[in-house]
Design an enzyme around this catalytic site. Sequence first.
Site, short mmCIF file in Angstrom:
data_model
loop_
_atom_site.label_atom_id
_atom_site.label_comp_id
_atom_site.label_asym_id
_atom_site.label_seq_id
_atom_site.Cartn_x
_atom_site.Cartn_y
_atom_site.Cartn_z
CD GLU A 21 -39.94 -68.34 67.27
OE1 GLU A 21 -40.53 -67.90 66.27
OE2 GLU A 21 -39.49 -67.59 68.16
NE ARG A 48 -31.71 -72.71 69.96
CZ ARG A 48 -32.71 -71.87 69.79
NH1 ARG A 48 -32.97 -71.38 68.58
NH2 ARG A 48 -33.43 -71.46 70.83
CG ASN A 81 -34.15 -67.88 67.94
OD1 ASN A 81 -34.55 -68.99 68.28
ND2 ASN A 81 -34.62 -66.77 68.49
CG ASP A 127 -24.12 -70.41 76.72
OD1 ASP A 127 -24.45 -69.55 75.86
OD2 ASP A 127 -22.93 -70.58 77.07
CD GLU A 128 -31.83 -68.32 76.52
OE1 GLU A 128 -32.05 -67.35 77.28
OE2 GLU A 128 -32.68 -69.18 76.25
CG ASN A 134 -36.80 -64.19 69.38
OD1 ASN A 134 -37.22 -65.05 68.61
ND2 ASN A 134 -36.48 -64.48 70.64
CG ASP A 138 -40.18 -65.19 71.06
OD1 ASP A 138 -39.61 -65.25 69.95
OD2 ASP A 138 -40.13 -66.12 71.88
#
Length: 283
Positions: A18, A98, A100, A118-119, A146, A194
């Site tokens: 990423e 977390r 991103n 777990d989105e 994102n 993304d």
Amino acid sequence: MSAGGPEVAVRAEATLGEGPTWDPATGRLLWVDILGMRLHTYDPATGRRTVRTTEQHVGAAKPRAGGGLVLNLRDGVGLLDPDGGFRWLHHEPVPGRRANDAAVAPDGSLWAGAMRYDEAAGGGTLSRLTGDGTARTVLPDVTVSNGTGWSPDGRLMYYADTPTRRVDVFDHDSGRVANRRPLVEIEAGAGFPDGLTVDAEGCVWVALWDGGAVRRYTPAGVLDRVITLPTPRTTACAFGGTALTDLYITTARVGLESPDPLAGSLLVIPGAGQGVAQPAFSG
């Protein structure tokens, strides 16, 4: 400007590559493996690479104005000093969450995304942090925070909450955003938006997760270019190289039943377009 096809800049097996970011002070490209807890650097002039392990899952790494890096980590935002020392700038651990993707705004603030492992819908945020560590939640209740980027004049901000399939645009002024509206919606079967970057013409380049492609959209939301890539989990893109004309693209292996040989590698499209110099974090 004529560009060729994708090339392999760094052959790697990143679990979740990423955040490609060009650091003009060092002439290196920075990128991370979020779940692999690794910070990578790559010098295209020499081919030299470095890999540093982080203590936590790391969503992004960006240059700081005074040297060193700012890291978007699982439990908050930290500063990595030029001598290698680490300290927290903003420590706010949330169980099950977390870091991103993150981006530095024209004013030098860090816009740091977070999401749940777990989105879960609405479990993430986008926050703005200034150099003194002051944090403010800009967007609550997002799911997978994102790509974030700004128009060359700083008056527009682009943002992707991946499961929405949209890239949205906001009016931006002095660290505030308003008037959210869709710029584009990615059609079913083409992947999910993304990471993104904005070029010198104000066009938005979007990496498509599970789409194996990067797309370029005009400021009016018109699709004018598609770059097909040899691996499906495309995560983010950024311009780099001394002239900011090479498009670097990160990829991932996570979740692929049979990863292809290039999944997790850093790719590059030489001469893809003209990027804009990115500001360093003010902290």
